[in-house]
Design an enzyme around this catalytic site. Structure first.
Site, PDB file in Angstrom:
ATOM      1  N   HIS A 265       0.660  -1.368   0.079  1.00  0.00           N
ATOM      2  CA  HIS A 265      -0.256  -0.124   0.354  1.00  0.00           C
ATOM      3  C   HIS A 265       1.384   1.307   0.357  1.00  0.00           C
ATOM      4  CE1 HIS A 265      -2.957   2.620   0.694  1.00  0.00           C
ATOM      5  NE2 HIS A 265      -4.066   1.562   0.323  1.00  0.00           N
ATOM      6  N   ASP A 316      -7.568  -5.730  -0.651  1.00  0.00           N
ATOM      7  CA  ASP A 316      -8.360  -6.253  -1.610  1.00  0.00           C
ATOM      8  C   ASP A 316      -8.562  -7.929  -1.535  1.00  0.00           C
ATOM      9  OD1 ASP A 316      -9.555  -4.428  -3.288  1.00  0.00           O
ATOM     10  OD2 ASP A 316      -7.512  -3.480  -3.751  1.00  0.00           O
TER      11      ASP A 316
END
Ligand SMILES: CC(C)(COP(=O)(O)OP(=O)(O)OC[C@H]1O[C@@H](n2cnc3c(N)ncnc32)[C@H](O)[C@@H]1OP(=O)(O)O)[C@@H](O)C(=O)NCCC(=O)NCCS
Length: 380
Positions: A265, A316
């Site tokens: 991320h 996700d």
């Protein structure tokens, strides 16, 4: 170069603060995500998607009457112009659901009763309509492509339950409804992620809500952003179909210098707080459904990638096995991200327009030295 305040940009604008906002707070080192100051863990535990929409759009938690009012407005907005259904019916079968959603949302503007208005109240109305309509478009298209009749909305149901009804033709179990509701809360907003930035840039030209949301859907589609959840499940499916060892499969991807979808991320340097909930949901749902393999595989991959690359699972990774267990087709995973994120996109468009200035940054020019003179074509 004198008109530039900075002369170089970090690649991908990493660490650049591009606006002020009162919507979403993230502490990437502590793994904190909060909407309007309220921690995502509290919202996931106690709130629901409609209340989260109210919080994002109106800046505070609603009273019972205010929440009932918003629920009623969202339910009343559960309708699609027949022209949108005709558009969905005419789309080639090779089209991808995210492309269809992008085109259909753009087309919704033709039929919006306030399509010429761009003021605060009109945009709140559009946020409500788009939130209901995007869910309907995703479900309707899935029914059309499967040759199934389109299901009429049930205005007495929650947003999550109505969506599952429209998709599957039957009202969901309370467990499935709550699981999707939590997933919608978790995906609702995430500060200046790529799609939200695209929405704000578009809105800031004084374009319109539908253009901003269309731009956002285009940005969300990419596998580095919302497209990652679909990519995660494609890997799980492939591991399952080949009977591969999940760790060996992922090791091989890394050896080929491929990125593992669902990991890493830009902002979080610790666990993505949304992943904490989705991991638990994936575990509970996979076990309850009698298909623990999707969770077990995911967990092995997570342990390995964490140990090998020091990368944490993001939002996700476990949403893939969660959505699959809810009976949702893999190419609808990213559209479902949009079913939720419309709430955050709209909140940001409204905030941008409440105190607007054109967003127009500069580029660090690295091309041929100026002046490079024009050479007639015959002399080149
Ligand atoms: C999310 C993401 C786009 C962030 O990108 P970023 O901040 O630009 O980070 P980078 O791509 O520059 O990655 C930094 C380093 O970590 C590695 N890395 C990051 N994510 C990785 C992943 N998922 N798998 C393998 N390696 C990864 C990169 O290869 C790079 O290594 P290097 O410095 O040795 O070259 C990136 O982590 C990624 O592509 N993840 C997979 C897609 C995904 O899940 N997207 C959804 C995000 S919510």
């Amino acid at each position: 170069m004198s008109s530039l305040s900075t002369t170089s940009a970090p690649k991908g604008l990493e660490g650049i603060v591009a606006t002020t906002s009162k919507i979403c707070y993230i502490d990437g080192d502590q793994g904190v995500l909060a909407y309007r100051g309220i921690d995502i863990h509290e919202l996931a535990e106690h709130s629901n998607f409609e209340e989260t929409c109210y919080l994002l759009w109106f800046g505070k938690l609603p009273t019972s009457a205010e929440l009932a009012g918003l629920r009623a407005r969202l339910a009343a907005a559960r309708e699609l112009d027949p022209a949108i259904l005709a558009l969905l019916r005419g789309i080639p079968s090779s089209a991808q659901p995210m492309d269809i959603l992008r085109t259909a949302v753009s087309a919704l503007s033709f039929y919006d009763p306030e399509n010429k208005k761009n003021d605060h109240d009109a945009n709140v109305n559009k946020a409500i309509r788009l939130t209901s309509q995007i869910a309907m478009i995703v479900a309707a298209y899935d029914r059309i492509r499967k040759g199934l009749p389109i299901v009429a909305p049930d205005r007495s149901l929650s947003h999550a339950a109505n969506f599952l009804l429209l998709l599957n033709g039957k009202a969901p179990s309370p467990t499935a409804e709550r699981a999707l509701d939590i997933a919608l809360i978790l995906h609702a907003d995430h500060e200046l992620n790529a799609s939200t930035f695209a929405a704000r840039v578009t809105a800031a030209t004084l374009s319109d809500m539908h253009s901003a949301i269309t731009a956002a859907i285009g940005a969300l589609k990419g596998p580095l952003h919302g497209g990652a959840n679909e990519a995660v499940f494609r890997i799980l499916e492939s591991i399952d179909a080949q009977g591969s060892d999940p760790v060996a499969y992922v090791k091989d991807m890394l050896a080929q210098k491929k990125k593992i979808p669902g990991f890493g991320h830009r902002v979080y340097h610790t666990e993505d707080p949304r992943a904490t909930h989705l991991r638990k949901m994936s575990r509970d749902l996979c076990h309850a459904s009698g298909h623990p393999k999707w969770y077990d595989m995911s967990q092995k991959i997570e342990d390995f990638v964490k140990a090998e690359k020091k990368l944490n699972a993001n939002v996700d990774f476990y949403s893939a096995s969660t959505y699959h267990t809810l009976g949702i087709d893999v190419d609808l995973f990213t559209p479902i991200f949009a079913v939720s994120r419309i709430s955050g996109w709209a909140a940001h468009v409204i905030e941008q327009l409440d105190d607007n200035r054109l967003i127009r940054p500069r580029a660090d020019y690295q091309g041929p030295k100026y002046p490079a003179h024009y050479m007639p074509i015959a002399e080149r």
